[in-house]
Design a protein around this motif. Structure first.
Motif, short mmCIF file in Angstrom:
data_model
loop_
_atom_site.label_atom_id
_atom_site.label_comp_id
_atom_site.label_asym_id
_atom_site.label_seq_id
_atom_site.Cartn_x
_atom_site.Cartn_y
_atom_site.Cartn_z
N ARG A 338 0.87 -1.19 0.00
CA ARG A 338 0.00 0.00 0.00
C ARG A 338 0.90 1.23 0.00
NH1 ARG A 338 -5.19 -1.75 0.78
NH2 ARG A 338 -5.45 -3.63 2.01
N LEU A 339 0.28 2.38 -0.32
CA LEU A 339 1.00 3.66 -0.35
C LEU A 339 2.05 3.75 0.76
CD1 LEU A 339 -2.06 6.03 -0.54
CD2 LEU A 339 -0.13 6.11 -2.11
N ILE A 340 3.31 3.62 0.41
CA ILE A 340 4.34 3.52 1.45
C ILE A 340 4.51 4.84 2.21
CG2 ILE A 340 6.33 4.05 -0.06
CD1 ILE A 340 6.21 1.47 2.80
N ASN A 341 4.24 5.96 1.52
CA ASN A 341 4.45 7.26 2.18
C ASN A 341 3.42 7.51 3.28
OD1 ASN A 341 2.39 7.55 0.29
ND2 ASN A 341 2.81 9.71 -0.07
N LEU A 342 2.25 6.89 3.14
CA LEU A 342 1.22 7.08 4.18
C LEU A 342 1.19 5.89 5.13
CD1 LEU A 342 -1.02 8.83 1.75
CD2 LEU A 342 -1.01 9.60 4.11
N ALA A 343 1.63 4.72 4.68
CA ALA A 343 1.61 3.54 5.55
C ALA A 343 2.75 3.62 6.57
CB ALA A 343 1.72 2.27 4.72
N ALA A 344 3.96 3.89 6.09
CA ALA A 344 5.13 3.85 6.98
C ALA A 344 5.59 5.23 7.41
CB ALA A 344 6.27 3.11 6.30
N ALA A 345 5.11 6.27 6.73
CA ALA A 345 5.46 7.64 7.15
C ALA A 345 4.15 8.42 7.32
CB ALA A 345 6.39 8.29 6.13
N GLU A 346 4.19 9.73 7.20
CA GLU A 346 2.99 10.52 7.53
C GLU A 346 2.38 11.20 6.31
OE1 GLU A 346 3.65 12.94 11.22
OE2 GLU A 346 5.52 11.82 11.18
N GLY A 347 2.71 10.71 5.12
CA GLY A 347 2.18 11.33 3.91
C GLY A 347 2.95 12.60 3.58
N HIS A 348 2.37 13.38 2.68
CA HIS A 348 3.07 14.58 2.24
C HIS A 348 3.14 15.59 3.37
CE1 HIS A 348 1.31 13.67 -2.00
NE2 HIS A 348 2.11 12.74 -1.55
N PRO A 349 4.23 16.32 3.44
CA PRO A 349 4.34 17.35 4.47
C PRO A 349 3.26 18.43 4.33
CG PRO A 349 6.47 16.84 3.52
CD PRO A 349 5.46 16.16 2.66
N ALA A 350 2.99 19.07 5.47
CA ALA A 350 1.88 20.03 5.55
C ALA A 350 2.02 21.18 4.55
CB ALA A 350 1.79 20.58 6.96
N SER A 351 3.24 21.64 4.34
CA SER A 351 3.44 22.81 3.50
C SER A 351 2.91 22.59 2.08
CB SER A 351 4.93 23.15 3.45
OG SER A 351 5.14 24.20 2.57
N VAL A 352 3.03 21.36 1.59
CA VAL A 352 2.57 21.07 0.24
C VAL A 352 1.06 20.76 0.24
CG1 VAL A 352 2.96 18.59 -0.13
CG2 VAL A 352 3.73 20.19 -1.83
N MET A 353 0.59 20.10 1.32
CA MET A 353 -0.85 19.83 1.41
C MET A 353 -1.63 21.13 1.57
SD MET A 353 -0.93 16.68 0.88
CE MET A 353 -2.70 16.49 0.92
N ASP A 354 -0.95 22.17 2.06
CA ASP A 354 -1.57 23.49 2.19
C ASP A 354 -2.16 23.93 0.84
OD1 ASP A 354 -2.18 25.90 3.46
OD2 ASP A 354 -0.25 26.82 2.93
#
Ligand code: ADE
Length: 419
Positions: A338-354
């Motif tokens: 599964r999406l490794i960035n969200l499974a094992a880490a916290e997804g995209h950093p806040a600055s870009v999700m902004d």
């Protein structure tokens, strides 16, 4: 209020992490100010199926300030941050249906709990809400003002529905905003994917052959960041233009069948199925790491790999399943594919999700304001909205830019000037 989360006692921890992320989300704060004043979503029941992260919690606060009545479910069984889910329930009083590690049956039960609220608008990440609504609840379509879609995979599904004449409400493709895919898909996926791989394995990237599946915006980001960490990047593609671009960006390009024999690590982000397939596993080096950063867990044929082994995999560390093939090779699948960035880490950093979530919020407002003229199609966010988001982000970063002089504006709009 009904909800289904892991543990409401985690709410305080969730709130402090949400506030931490908020410091990097100034554009959303600005939109919240106008939403609180104008209340563009007043009376709208909004169902959201999104990754339940600190960034999403900040978006939910903004939508609520705009008047929306929200219910949330997870858009991936492994991406939920349980403390964030708790804070959404306890502090924002938003019903949340999401528990990390939920099985497929629970995932769909949660999604249906959102649809039970009979939303007027949906906010999807992968189009599962839209698809379930159309397939299983056609009687609810009439009340829909529209939907927004966060990710490339979801937009592809929705465009396929529109092409079939099956789509029954307008959708704003938040993903297709320039301020989304050029930044979130590239810089967000690039950094967070390497973050996920490293958190899962603690492996050194430098000197390794890193095979990146695809060269869309997400894969470009992954290739760029893997190279930045010293990896020797190999790209696999099916599109000649993208393949050429990868070559000119300095990467080796070859078919997956050739890359499998030399790759130390494989990261797929194509949006398509069986990019790493059974016949690839047959040739892979022992010790190889295989991860996915595309939306769905279909890019790696894990059942195919299981078929090459006598026993179930071992789990030497969280997020690593080690399969031993009959010929004695060890192949490591990260994050269950599964999406490794969200499974094992916290997804995209806040600055870009902004920026991505600014597009979601303004996309929702756009749907309400234009409901009388929009058809059952997939719309791109208007260019002015994109410009507005980019301008707000630059302001927040304290970066000023030039404006066209009258002479320059006249030159650009004239066809008479020449050599
Ligand atoms: N998709 C990718 N990263 C995300 C994040 N941090 N929050 C919500 N959705 C995401």
């Amino acid at each position: 209020m009904e909800y289904d989360i892991k543990n409401p006692d985690l709410a305080e921890q969730g709130l402090s992490r949400i506030e931490w992320a908020r410091q990097e989300m100034p554009v959303l704060d600005k939109i919240e100010e106008t939403f609180a004043k104008d209340r563009p979503l007043e009376g709208i029941r909004l169902g959201a199926c999104m990754h339940v992260t600190t960034e999403t919690a900040n978006l939910m606060r903004v939508l609520k300030a705009g008047g929306a009545e929200i219910t949330v479910s997870a858009s991936n069984p492994l991406s939920t941050q349980d403390d964030v889910a708790a804070s959404l329930v306890v502090h924002q009083e938003i019903p949340v249906y999401a528990i990390t590690g939920e099985d497929d049956e629970t995932y769909y039960r949660h999604l249906n709990a959102v649809l039970d609220t009979e939303p007027h608008m949906i906010m999807d990440d992968g189009a599962d809400l839209a698809s379930t609504l159309h397939k299983e609840r056609p009687n609810q379509l009439e009340a829909m003002v529209g939907g927004t879609e966060e990710t490339t995979t979801g937009v592809i599904r929705l465009k396929a529905m529109a092409a079939d004449g099956a789509l029954k409400f307008p959708v704003v493709a938040a993903n297709d905003a320039q301020t989304k895919h050029l930044f979130d898909n590239r810089y967000g996926t690039g950094q967070s994917t390497m973050d996920g791989v490293i958190r899962a394995t603690n492996y050194l990237i430098a000197g390794k052959n890193i095979v990146v599946g695809g060269y869309g915006w997400c894969s470009r980001g992954i290739a760029m960041r893997a190279a930045g960490l010293g990896g020797n990047v190999i790209v696999t593609e099916v599109d000649p233009l993208r393949a050429l671009e990868a070559v000119m960006d300095g990467f080796r390009v070859m078919p997956m069948a050739d890359a499998v024999g030399i790759g130390d690590m494989f990261i797929s982000a194509t949006g398509d199925i069986a990019v790493v397939d059974t016949h690839h596993f047959e040739k892979m080096k022992s010790g190889a790491l295989v991860a996915n950063s595309g939306h769905f867990d279909v890019e790696i044929n894990i059942p195919g790999l299981r078929g090459l082994c006598d026993a179930d995999p071992q789990r030497p560390r969280p997020f690593v399943d080690q399969y031993t093939t009959r010929d004695g090779r060890k192949i490591n699948i990260l994050g269950e594919g599964r999406l490794i960035n969200l499974a094992a880490a916290e997804g995209h950093p806040a600055s870009v999700m902004d920026m991505s979530f600014a597009g979601q919020a303004l996309g929702a407002r756009y749907l309400v304001e234009n409901q009388d003229i929009l058809g059952d199609e997939v719309y791109v966010i208007p260019a002015e909205v994109d410009q507005e988001i980019a301008g707000l982000k630059l302001d927040a970063m304290g970066i000023r830019i030039d404006t066209l002089t009258a002479q320059q504006a006249e030159y650009l709009s004239s066809w008479q000037h020449g050599t």
